[in-house]
Motif scaffolding. Structure first.
Motif, PDB file in Angstrom:
ATOM      1  N   TYR A 169       1.013  -1.180  -0.252  1.00 43.08           N
ATOM      2  CA  TYR A 169      -0.289   0.347   0.701  1.00 43.08           C
ATOM      3  C   TYR A 169       1.125   1.241  -0.229  1.00 43.08           C
ATOM      4  O   TYR A 169       0.263   2.361  -0.084  1.00 43.08           O
ATOM      5  N   SER A 209      -7.601  -3.724   6.451  1.00 46.24           N
ATOM      6  CA  SER A 209      -8.213  -2.067   5.639  1.00 46.24           C
ATOM      7  C   SER A 209      -7.483  -1.453   6.220  1.00 46.24           C
ATOM      8  O   SER A 209      -7.894   0.055   5.879  1.00 46.24           O
ATOM      9  N   ALA A 216      -4.699  -0.051   4.870  1.00 44.46           N
ATOM     10  CA  ALA A 216      -4.549   1.061   3.917  1.00 44.46           C
ATOM     11  C   ALA A 216      -4.833   1.821   4.510  1.00 44.46           C
ATOM     12  O   ALA A 216      -4.455   2.737   3.437  1.00 44.46           O
ATOM     13  N   THR A 275      -1.761   4.127   5.325  1.00 45.00           N
ATOM     14  CA  THR A 275      -0.444   4.997   4.017  1.00 45.00           C
ATOM     15  C   THR A 275      -1.557   6.092   3.236  1.00 45.00           C
ATOM     16  O   THR A 275      -0.864   6.772   3.132  1.00 45.00           O
TER      17      THR A 275
END
Length: 236
Positions: free
Chosen positions: A170, A194, A197, A200
């Motif tokens: 990610y 999740s 993600a 980041t």
């Protein structure tokens, strides 16, 4: 194991004769369960891609009707579509549809819920296609549905090695990240894929907001703490 079941179904049940001893276990009903953000929905799409089949994602709000008796009709139509097209049928947040039946009925709504559950049970008994369920709350499933599920697959939160790989995934190669991913592993404990993600991406926007040309570990760790704080607040 799930992919082996799908790939070798003909071999085991027909060629090896397990249809004679396990005929009641031939249904292709699978349940993915575990914490949010652990990839259950992604895995359902991967199963469909592996089988080269279209996936029908069921939105409960679209099949539920305020008119008594309409929801079961919508469910029947949905299963018929999947069966005729040879598609994978996927119920996300399946506990909304497969939850325990009401034992102390006090309203027409309770009656309608039980009617819907009964229709689902009968359809699953006759359904010859592939049905995939996903839930964060397996404890809410009615035992009658649990008995009809061929395989339960538990999705865990990522371990340290997997979190490292997720951060690598990610953080794009073109991103101006100057930190050390190893230093993110401990702070990200208990985060889902999740969550990583989101962390980041939040870090990138934080850096851009401050008009900096780099993304550093402090940006990502701050985003991690915000995510963890929101989880604590949600539980509280």
């Amino acid at each position: 194991l799930l992919l082996s079941y799908l790939k070798n179904h003909q071999t085991v049940f027909v060629d090896w004769g397990f249809m004679e001893t396990h005929g009641n276990n031939i249904k292709n009903v699978f349940n993915f369960y575990g914490p949010p953000g652990t990839g259950k929905t992604m895995a359902a799409h991967a199963v469909a891609a592996y089988l080269n089949k279209k996936i029908i994602v069921v939105n409960y709000a679209e099949i539920e009707s305020k008119y008594v008796g309409e929801t079961p009709k919508n469910i029947v139509a949905l299963f018929n579509e999947a069966s005729q097209g040879g598609h994978v049928l996927f119920f996300d947040e399946a506990d909304a549809m497969f939850s325990k039946r009401v034992t102390n009925m006090t309203s027409s709504t309770d009656t309608s819920v039980n009617q819907t559950r009964s229709v689902l049970l009968n359809i699953i008994n006759d359904f010859g296609g592939i049905l995939v369920l996903a839930t964060n709350f397996i404890e809410n499933f009615d035992p009658a549905f649990m008995r009809r599920i061929k395989m339960h697959v538990y999705f865990t939160l990522p371990d340290a090695e997997t979190r490292y790989r997720l951060f690598k995934l990610y953080l794009p190669g073109s991103a101006p990240y100057t930190g050390d991913i190893d230093q993110l592993i401990e702070p990200s404990d208990e985060l889902s894929g999740s969550d990583i993600a989101n962390a980041t991406l939040q870090a990138a926007f934080d850096a851009a907001k401050m008009e900096r040309s780099i993304i550093n570990n402090d940006d990502i760790i701050n985003a991690i703490y915000r995510i963890k704080s929101s989880k604590v607040a949600n539980v509280g």
